[in-house]
Scaffold this motif. Structure first.
Motif, PDB file in Angstrom:
ATOM      1  N   TYR A  46     145.296 -40.753 -67.525  1.00 58.11           N
ATOM      2  CA  TYR A  46     143.988 -40.409 -68.090  1.00 58.11           C
ATOM      3  C   TYR A  46     143.006 -40.025 -66.987  1.00 58.11           C
ATOM      4  CZ  TYR A  46     139.394 -40.968 -70.134  1.00 58.11           C
ATOM      5  OH  TYR A  46     138.097 -40.754 -70.517  1.00 58.11           O
ATOM      6  N   VAL A  47     142.956 -40.810 -65.927  1.00 64.23           N
ATOM      7  CA  VAL A  47     141.999 -40.548 -64.842  1.00 64.23           C
ATOM      8  C   VAL A  47     142.290 -39.208 -64.170  1.00 64.23           C
ATOM      9  CG1 VAL A  47     141.271 -41.321 -62.554  1.00 64.23           C
ATOM     10  CG2 VAL A  47     141.415 -42.945 -64.428  1.00 64.23           C
ATOM     11  N   TRP A  48     143.548 -38.941 -63.869  1.00 66.78           N
ATOM     12  CA  TRP A  48     143.892 -37.668 -63.224  1.00 66.78           C
ATOM     13  C   TRP A  48     143.613 -36.481 -64.145  1.00 66.78           C
ATOM     14  CZ3 TRP A  48     144.435 -36.661 -58.323  1.00 66.78           C
ATOM     15  CH2 TRP A  48     144.756 -37.693 -57.455  1.00 66.78           C
ATOM     16  N   ALA A  49     143.959 -36.615 -65.415  1.00 71.26           N
ATOM     17  CA  ALA A  49     143.698 -35.524 -66.357  1.00 71.26           C
ATOM     18  C   ALA A  49     142.200 -35.300 -66.519  1.00 71.26           C
ATOM     19  CB  ALA A  49     144.348 -35.822 -67.708  1.00 71.26           C
ATOM     20  N   MET A  50     141.422 -36.377 -66.525  1.00 69.81           N
ATOM     21  CA  MET A  50     139.971 -36.240 -66.632  1.00 69.81           C
ATOM     22  C   MET A  50     139.405 -35.538 -65.403  1.00 69.81           C
ATOM     23  SD  MET A  50     137.886 -36.738 -68.917  1.00 69.81           S
ATOM     24  CE  MET A  50     136.155 -36.657 -69.176  1.00 69.81           C
ATOM     25  N   GLY A  51     139.962 -35.818 -64.245  1.00 71.27           N
ATOM     26  CA  GLY A  51     139.546 -35.114 -63.030  1.00 71.27           C
ATOM     27  C   GLY A  51     139.827 -33.625 -63.123  1.00 71.27           C
ATOM     28  N   VAL A  52     140.993 -33.280 -63.645  1.00 73.44           N
ATOM     29  CA  VAL A  52     141.339 -31.865 -63.826  1.00 73.44           C
ATOM     30  C   VAL A  52     140.385 -31.217 -64.816  1.00 73.44           C
ATOM     31  CG1 VAL A  52     143.117 -30.295 -64.716  1.00 73.44           C
ATOM     32  CG2 VAL A  52     143.749 -32.166 -63.194  1.00 73.44           C
ATOM     33  N   VAL A  53     140.077 -31.910 -65.895  1.00 68.71           N
ATOM     34  CA  VAL A  53     139.137 -31.374 -66.890  1.00 68.71           C
ATOM     35  C   VAL A  53     137.767 -31.145 -66.257  1.00 68.71           C
ATOM     36  CG1 VAL A  53     137.858 -31.958 -68.997  1.00 68.71           C
ATOM     37  CG2 VAL A  53     140.310 -32.293 -68.903  1.00 68.71           C
ATOM     38  N   ALA A  54     137.293 -32.088 -65.464  1.00 68.33           N
ATOM     39  CA  ALA A  54     135.974 -31.947 -64.840  1.00 68.33           C
ATOM     40  C   ALA A  54     135.942 -30.777 -63.860  1.00 68.33           C
ATOM     41  CB  ALA A  54     135.586 -33.242 -64.131  1.00 68.33           C
ATOM     42  N   VAL A  55     136.974 -30.635 -63.041  1.00 68.46           N
ATOM     43  CA  VAL A  55     136.999 -29.537 -62.060  1.00 68.46           C
ATOM     44  C   VAL A  55     137.081 -28.185 -62.760  1.00 68.46           C
ATOM     45  CG1 VAL A  55     138.401 -28.481 -60.237  1.00 68.46           C
ATOM     46  CG2 VAL A  55     137.926 -30.921 -60.186  1.00 68.46           C
ATOM     47  N   THR A  56     137.955 -28.074 -63.743  1.00 67.37           N
ATOM     48  CA  THR A  56     138.058 -26.789 -64.446  1.00 67.37           C
ATOM     49  C   THR A  56     136.797 -26.496 -65.255  1.00 67.37           C
ATOM     50  OG1 THR A  56     139.272 -27.863 -66.255  1.00 67.37           O
ATOM     51  CG2 THR A  56     140.571 -26.758 -64.543  1.00 67.37           C
ATOM     52  N   ALA A  57     136.145 -27.523 -65.753  1.00 67.97           N
ATOM     53  CA  ALA A  57     134.880 -27.303 -66.476  1.00 67.97           C
ATOM     54  C   ALA A  57     133.805 -26.784 -65.527  1.00 67.97           C
ATOM     55  CB  ALA A  57     134.423 -28.589 -67.146  1.00 67.97           C
ATOM     56  N   LEU A  58     133.779 -27.297 -64.302  1.00 74.50           N
ATOM     57  CA  LEU A  58     132.824 -26.786 -63.313  1.00 74.50           C
ATOM     58  C   LEU A  58     133.115 -25.333 -62.971  1.00 74.50           C
ATOM     59  CD1 LEU A  58     132.414 -29.807 -60.899  1.00 74.50           C
ATOM     60  CD2 LEU A  58     130.684 -28.803 -62.398  1.00 74.50           C
ATOM     61  N   ILE A  59     134.396 -24.992 -62.871  1.00 71.34           N
ATOM     62  CA  ILE A  59     134.761 -23.594 -62.616  1.00 71.34           C
ATOM     63  C   ILE A  59     134.288 -22.716 -63.763  1.00 71.34           C
ATOM     64  CG2 ILE A  59     136.708 -22.000 -62.409  1.00 71.34           C
ATOM     65  CD1 ILE A  59     138.203 -24.316 -60.971  1.00 71.34           C
ATOM     66  N   LEU A  60     134.556 -23.139 -64.977  1.00 70.66           N
ATOM     67  CA  LEU A  60     134.142 -22.348 -66.142  1.00 70.66           C
ATOM     68  C   LEU A  60     132.624 -22.248 -66.246  1.00 70.66           C
ATOM     69  CD1 LEU A  60     136.731 -23.704 -68.704  1.00 70.66           C
ATOM     70  CD2 LEU A  60     136.640 -21.397 -67.759  1.00 70.66           C
ATOM     71  N   ALA A  61     131.927 -23.331 -65.913  1.00 70.82           N
ATOM     72  CA  ALA A  61     130.460 -23.317 -65.988  1.00 70.82           C
ATOM     73  C   ALA A  61     129.854 -22.462 -64.889  1.00 70.82           C
ATOM     74  CB  ALA A  61     129.917 -24.731 -65.897  1.00 70.82           C
TER      75      ALA A  61
END
Length: 76
Positions: A46-61
């Motif tokens: 969960y923690v690693w996947a959440m990190g991936v989600v946060a990084v990709t969300a920053l890229i998209l934003a």
């Protein structure tokens, strides 16, 4: 194909499965015995996947500037 389109496409392809893993990993971790092997395993995933989600969300934003979504990515 433009570079920004490729970046957005890649970020989305990575972001969506990682978000799905988060949706499944959180309840799985909560339903197992605290501190047990399965609990720690699901929690790590969960923690690693959440990190991936946060990084990709920053890229998209950053490609399409959206302060609200960028702040959600940072604080998640």
């Amino acid at each position: 194909m433009d570079a920004s389109v490729m970046i957005v496409t890649f970020a989305r392809v990575v972001h969506m499965p990682a978000g799905f893993i988060d949706l499944m990993g959180a309840p799985a971790s909560m339903l197992t015995v605290k501190g047990g092997r399965w609990h720690r395993g699901w929690g790590r995933m969960y923690v690693w996947a959440m990190g991936v989600v946060a990084v990709t969300a920053l890229i998209l934003a950053s490609v399409r500037p959206n302060l609200f979504l960028a702040l959600i990515a940072v604080f998640s």
